[in-house]
Design a protein around this motif. Structure first.
Motif, short mmCIF file in Angstrom:
data_model
loop_
_atom_site.label_atom_id
_atom_site.label_comp_id
_atom_site.label_asym_id
_atom_site.label_seq_id
_atom_site.Cartn_x
_atom_site.Cartn_y
_atom_site.Cartn_z
N CYS A 15 0.84 -1.21 0.00
CA CYS A 15 0.00 0.00 0.00
C CYS A 15 0.87 1.25 0.00
O CYS A 15 0.59 2.21 -0.72
CB CYS A 15 -0.95 -0.01 1.19
SG CYS A 15 -2.27 -1.22 1.05
N CYS A 23 -3.91 3.26 6.04
CA CYS A 23 -4.37 1.96 5.57
C CYS A 23 -5.02 1.19 6.71
O CYS A 23 -4.51 1.18 7.82
CB CYS A 23 -3.20 1.17 4.99
SG CYS A 23 -3.67 -0.37 4.22
N VAL A 36 -9.24 -4.15 2.42
CA VAL A 36 -8.19 -3.16 2.65
C VAL A 36 -8.76 -1.80 2.28
O VAL A 36 -9.24 -1.59 1.16
CB VAL A 36 -6.93 -3.45 1.80
CG1 VAL A 36 -5.89 -2.36 1.99
CG2 VAL A 36 -6.35 -4.81 2.15
N THR A 38 -7.73 2.13 2.04
CA THR A 38 -6.52 2.94 1.98
C THR A 38 -6.79 4.25 1.26
O THR A 38 -7.82 4.40 0.62
CB THR A 38 -5.37 2.15 1.32
OG1 THR A 38 -4.19 2.92 1.36
CG2 THR A 38 -5.70 1.76 -0.09
N MET A 45 -5.43 1.65 -7.55
CA MET A 45 -6.09 0.55 -6.82
C MET A 45 -5.97 -0.79 -7.53
O MET A 45 -5.73 -1.80 -6.87
CB MET A 45 -7.56 0.88 -6.57
CG MET A 45 -7.74 1.80 -5.41
SD MET A 45 -9.38 1.85 -4.68
CE MET A 45 -10.46 1.98 -6.04
N CYS A 48 -2.43 -2.13 -7.08
CA CYS A 48 -2.26 -2.50 -5.67
C CYS A 48 -2.95 -3.83 -5.38
O CYS A 48 -2.38 -4.72 -4.75
CB CYS A 48 -2.81 -1.40 -4.78
SG CYS A 48 -2.58 -1.69 -3.01
N LEU A 49 -4.17 -3.99 -5.88
CA LEU A 49 -4.92 -5.22 -5.68
C LEU A 49 -4.19 -6.43 -6.27
O LEU A 49 -4.03 -7.45 -5.61
CB LEU A 49 -6.31 -5.11 -6.31
CG LEU A 49 -7.16 -6.37 -6.30
CD1 LEU A 49 -7.48 -6.81 -4.88
CD2 LEU A 49 -8.42 -6.16 -7.10
N PHE A 60 -8.30 -10.21 -2.10
CA PHE A 60 -8.44 -8.92 -1.42
C PHE A 60 -9.51 -8.08 -2.11
O PHE A 60 -9.79 -8.27 -3.28
CB PHE A 60 -7.12 -8.14 -1.47
CG PHE A 60 -6.07 -8.65 -0.54
CD1 PHE A 60 -5.93 -8.13 0.73
CD2 PHE A 60 -5.20 -9.66 -0.93
CE1 PHE A 60 -4.96 -8.60 1.59
CE2 PHE A 60 -4.23 -10.14 -0.09
CZ PHE A 60 -4.11 -9.61 1.18
N VAL A 62 -9.80 -3.97 -2.36
CA VAL A 62 -9.13 -2.72 -2.03
C VAL A 62 -10.08 -1.58 -2.37
O VAL A 62 -10.63 -1.52 -3.46
CB VAL A 62 -7.80 -2.56 -2.82
CG1 VAL A 62 -7.15 -1.23 -2.50
CG2 VAL A 62 -6.86 -3.70 -2.50
N ASN A 64 -10.88 2.88 -1.47
CA ASN A 64 -10.32 4.11 -0.92
C ASN A 64 -11.41 4.94 -0.28
O ASN A 64 -12.57 4.53 -0.23
CB ASN A 64 -9.52 4.88 -1.97
CG ASN A 64 -10.35 5.31 -3.15
OD1 ASN A 64 -11.58 5.31 -3.10
ND2 ASN A 64 -9.69 5.67 -4.24
#
Length: 87
Positions: A15, A23, A36, A38, A45, A48-49, A60, A62, A64
Motif C-alpha cells: 500500500c 491503511c 483493505v 486505503t 487501486m 495495488c490489488l 483482497f 481494495v 479508498n
C-alpha cells in the motif's frame, strides 16, 4: 474464504509503494476476501490489488476513501489500522 490473516507487513509495504499514508485491514473469516481500505488513488487501486493478491496468495478487496461515507466508517470501526505505524 479468508481463513488466515495476511502478513500485515506485506500489506503495509505494498500500500505504501502505491502512495498510501493511511491503511486499514479487516479480515472476516466468513468472507472470501480480505478488506483493505486505503487512501491511494483510484488509478493505483487495480495495481495495488493485483500485487497484494500475488504476494499474499489471498483474495483482497481494495477500496479508498471516495466510497460511501457510511461504508467507510463501518470498515474503519471494524478493522485494524496498519498505516501510519503507531509507535
Amino acid at each position: 474464504m479468508a481463513s488466515t490473516t495476511p502478513n500485515k507487513e506485506i500489506v503495509r509495504r505494498i500500500c505504501h509503494l502505491h502512495g498510501a499514508t493511511e491503511c486499514y485491514l479487516f479480515v472476516e473469516t466468513d468472507d472470501e476476501a480480505v478488506e483493505v481500505l486505503t487512501n491511494i488513488t483510484d488509478e493505483a487501486m487495480e495495481d495495488c490489488l493485483s500485487e497484494l493478491e500475488s504476494w499474499a496468495g489471498m483474495k483482497f478487496r481494495v477500496s479508498n476513501f471516495s466510497k460511501n461515507k457510511k461504508e467507510i466508517g463501518l470498515i474503519q470501526s471494524k478493522s485494524e489500522q496498519i498505516l501510519p505505524i503507531k509507535l
